[in-house]
Design a protein around this motif. Structure first.
Motif, short mmCIF file in Angstrom:
data_model
loop_
_atom_site.label_atom_id
_atom_site.label_comp_id
_atom_site.label_asym_id
_atom_site.label_seq_id
_atom_site.Cartn_x
_atom_site.Cartn_y
_atom_site.Cartn_z
N UNK A 52 -13.69 -27.62 -4.56
CA UNK A 52 -13.64 -26.61 -3.52
C UNK A 52 -14.43 -25.36 -3.94
N UNK A 53 -14.71 -24.52 -2.97
CA UNK A 53 -15.46 -23.30 -3.22
C UNK A 53 -14.50 -22.26 -3.80
N UNK A 54 -14.43 -22.20 -5.10
CA UNK A 54 -13.46 -21.36 -5.80
C UNK A 54 -14.17 -20.40 -6.74
N UNK A 55 -13.92 -19.11 -6.56
CA UNK A 55 -14.54 -18.10 -7.42
C UNK A 55 -13.99 -18.22 -8.84
N UNK A 56 -14.88 -18.17 -9.80
CA UNK A 56 -14.51 -18.36 -11.20
C UNK A 56 -13.47 -17.33 -11.66
N UNK A 57 -13.64 -16.09 -11.25
CA UNK A 57 -12.72 -15.02 -11.67
C UNK A 57 -11.87 -14.51 -10.52
N UNK A 58 -11.80 -15.28 -9.44
CA UNK A 58 -11.04 -14.83 -8.28
C UNK A 58 -11.85 -13.85 -7.45
N UNK A 59 -11.35 -13.51 -6.28
CA UNK A 59 -11.98 -12.52 -5.40
C UNK A 59 -11.03 -11.34 -5.28
N UNK A 60 -11.30 -10.32 -6.09
CA UNK A 60 -10.43 -9.15 -6.15
C UNK A 60 -11.00 -8.02 -5.29
N UNK A 61 -10.14 -7.44 -4.45
CA UNK A 61 -10.54 -6.31 -3.61
C UNK A 61 -9.45 -5.26 -3.59
N UNK A 75 -4.80 -3.38 -5.46
CA UNK A 75 -5.80 -4.38 -5.81
C UNK A 75 -5.16 -5.76 -5.72
N UNK A 76 -5.75 -6.63 -4.91
CA UNK A 76 -5.18 -7.96 -4.70
C UNK A 76 -6.26 -9.03 -4.86
N UNK A 77 -5.82 -10.22 -5.30
CA UNK A 77 -6.71 -11.38 -5.35
C UNK A 77 -6.60 -12.05 -3.99
N UNK A 78 -7.70 -12.11 -3.25
CA UNK A 78 -7.67 -12.47 -1.84
C UNK A 78 -7.35 -13.94 -1.60
N UNK A 79 -7.81 -14.82 -2.46
CA UNK A 79 -7.51 -16.25 -2.25
C UNK A 79 -6.01 -16.50 -2.38
N UNK A 80 -5.37 -15.82 -3.31
CA UNK A 80 -3.93 -15.98 -3.47
C UNK A 80 -3.19 -15.39 -2.26
N UNK A 81 -3.65 -14.24 -1.79
CA UNK A 81 -3.03 -13.60 -0.62
C UNK A 81 -3.13 -14.49 0.61
N UNK A 134 -13.32 -3.57 -5.83
CA UNK A 134 -12.54 -2.99 -6.92
C UNK A 134 -13.30 -3.15 -8.23
N UNK A 135 -12.73 -2.67 -9.31
CA UNK A 135 -13.36 -2.79 -10.62
C UNK A 135 -13.50 -4.27 -11.04
N UNK A 136 -12.69 -5.14 -10.44
CA UNK A 136 -12.70 -6.56 -10.82
C UNK A 136 -13.51 -7.42 -9.84
N UNK A 142 0.81 -1.21 0.00
CA UNK A 142 0.00 0.00 0.00
C UNK A 142 0.85 1.27 0.00
N UNK A 143 2.17 1.12 -0.07
CA UNK A 143 3.03 2.26 -0.28
C UNK A 143 3.32 3.07 0.96
#
Length: 527
Positions: A510-519, A180-186, A495-497, A169-170
């Motif tokens: 597993x319960x996996x979002x098709x386009x990821x969970x971006x916030x 903007x991050x993909x939360x499942x990956x984080x 976010x926009x995504x 976040x700088x």
């Protein structure tokens, strides 16, 4: 003449083969009718799971819809391919099966794959008395005292998560900056750090060093080939009872070999350095093995020398198997819980602000330290996580196998040994009879007063009874620490995504979002 005879033979044999195949695929289709149990009429090849088998719908959505098709029935039958399965929808009957009459349903309904000894010896896969012995030995490793001792290891991983987000976040003076991050990956990286530390004795910071060998390999543990997945579907549909004869693997072979080698080397190192102390899951298992052999922990022998006997439960294979299970089960469930809790907090800013206020107030009482005692006081945080588990349970259902003949109470219906019984977790969690407006995210469903208004057997994210998830309290402690480090310093925003509503992958169990969970994540400007 020979060709003509062969053609004649073919004309006779082919219909016989087709008839034989039809008979084999449909011979069980009158099972529930004979027992006078309500059921859905199956279709050849697929039974009642055609939409799922053809990947027309996600696993969780399919399970929810299947549950709804049995409205008004306490239990009902369906077919997975040619396999009859009994769905239990009534909370009181669920209680009987999972607790009071547990001796009739001791085992999980598994495929019994011909796999490595480590996979076979995981707590979730073993059966009968062997399971009872191992469960009894492992239970003390998850006591409150042991969890409190491991809290410092998980807290270090939480601090690594906070440091990563600070860097992402700088500069602190730039409050308007967000990332903007993909939360499942984080959260997958955070969960991997926790498992590496507590179950493998490996210190790593996967958010900082994503190319570390352990990180890259462990992340592939659940990856299996498309051919393997298709073979599993084939076995489920047509020949579940012969699964052990198929070369199917439930985990990635190369990743398992690497992780087993890491565990063996870690155990060997600890054998040679007995003067050092470790407060992790792996050490607790080693100590329990030493105690089982009638030795004092500080004089334990090398577990590699332990022989498999009928009296020995915690040998080398079972110790390694449980550490691998920690990765197999813990990675998906904890990261999934954190992902969807974050998603709902981003969409419900009032809930996020209320949670942040509680976190700040409690941490203030403990000098800013996220201690075990501090976590116990964060009641709203627990409510948020429980509501996330209600709406997004990582496991859509649990299955039991009938191990002794069982008469369904109040009826003369007998379940034979081997009958598969399904507890529809997701269906219960989204049943408006128990949770009005189930699609609404409302942590107040889990106030003490609200919990008293419904049966505890309509909320089963970790199962229930003697065969429930042994790591429940560890999972909640881990996710609470991660959420504290996220919420106390950062704000979550769509976010926009960000997909609203979420779309779930049709190709994952597993319960996996098709386009990821971006916030979007930005620093909390009020700090």
């Amino acid at each position: 003449m020979v060709l003509w005879i062969s053609f004649e033979a073919l004309c006779i044999i082919t219909p016989l083969l087709l008839w034989g195949l039809y008979w084999y695929c449909t011979m069980t289709f009158n099972y529930w009718k004979k027992k006078r149990i309500h059921y859905i009429e199956p279709v050849i090849l697929f039974g009642n799971i055609k939409d799922r088998a053809l990947f027309r719908t996600s696993f969780h959505e399919f399970q929810k819809e299947l549950y709804r098709r049995f409205d008004g029935h306490k239990y009902a039958g369906f077919y997975e391919g040619r396999q009859p399965v009994l769905m239990i929808r009534d909370p009181e009957l669920i209680k009987l099966i999972m607790i009071r009459d547990f001796e009739h349903f001791v085992d999980r309904a598994t495929l019994g794959l011909s796999s490595s000894p480590y996979f076979k010896n995981m707590l979730i896969n073993i059966k009968g008395q062997q399971w009872k012995n191992l469960r009894a030995l492992m239970t003390p490793t998850f006591s409150s005292g042991k969890l409190k001792a491991m809290e410092i290891l998980v807290e270090q991983c939480g601090q690594q998560l906070g440091t990563f987000l600070q860097n992402e976040t700088g500069n602190k003076n730039r409050d308007d900056k967000c990332t903007e991050l993909e939360m499942k990956e984080l959260f997958g990286r955070f969960t991997l750090d926790v498992i590496a530390t507590c179950a493998f004795g490996v210190q790593c910071d996967s958010l900082k060093d994503r190319n570390a060998e352990f990180v890259k390999t462990a992340a592939r543990f659940n990856d299996i080939s498309l051919l393997n997945r298709l073979l599993i579907f084939f076995v489920i549909l047509f020949c579940r009872q012969y699964a052990r004869f198929f070369p199917i693997r439930g985990v990635n072979r190369q990743a398992m070999a690497f992780l087993v080698d890491v565990l063996k080397k870690t155990v060997e190192h600890r054998r040679q350095h007995k003067e050092q102390k470790w407060n992790d899951f792996l050490q607790l298992m080693i100590d329990a093995a030493a105690q089982e052999r009638g030795e004092r922990s500080d004089e334990k022998q090398d577990i590699n020398d332990t022989k498999q006997t009928s009296a020995t439960v915690l040998n080398e294979e079972t110790i390694i198997a449980q550490s691998l299970l920690f990765l197999l089960a813990g990675f998906e469930t904890s990261s999934t819980l954190l992902t969807y809790a974050s998603y709902e907090l981003a969409l419900n800013q009032d809930i996020q602000q209320k949670l942040r206020k509680e976190v700040e107030d409690v941490l203030g009482k403990y000098g800013g330290h996220c201690s075990y005692e501090a976590l116990l006081e964060m009641t709203y945080l627990e409510m948020v996580l429980l509501e996330s588990l209600r709406k997004y349970p990582p496991v859509a259902r649990v299955d039991r196998a009938c191990t002794q003949p069982y008469i369904i109470p109040g009826t003369n219906i007998e379940l034979e040994v081997g009958t598969s019984v399904c507890i529809p977790i997701l269906g219960l969690h989204h049943d408006p009879q128990y949770y009005p407006q189930p699609e609404v995210f409302d942590p107040n469903r889990f106030t003490p007063a609200q919990k008293l208004t419904r049966s505890p057997y309509v909320f089963l994210p970790f199962g229930s009874g003697p065969r429930n998830c042994i790591g429940t309290r560890f999972a909640l402690m881990t996710t609470k620490i991660a959420m504290v480090h996220l919420i106390k310093d950062f704000c979550l925003q769509p976010s926009m995504k960000t997909d609203v509503p979420l779309k779930f992958s049709k190709f994952s169990t597993f319960l996996k979002a098709e386009n990821g969970v971006w916030l979007n994540i930005k620093r909390n400007t009020e700090i």
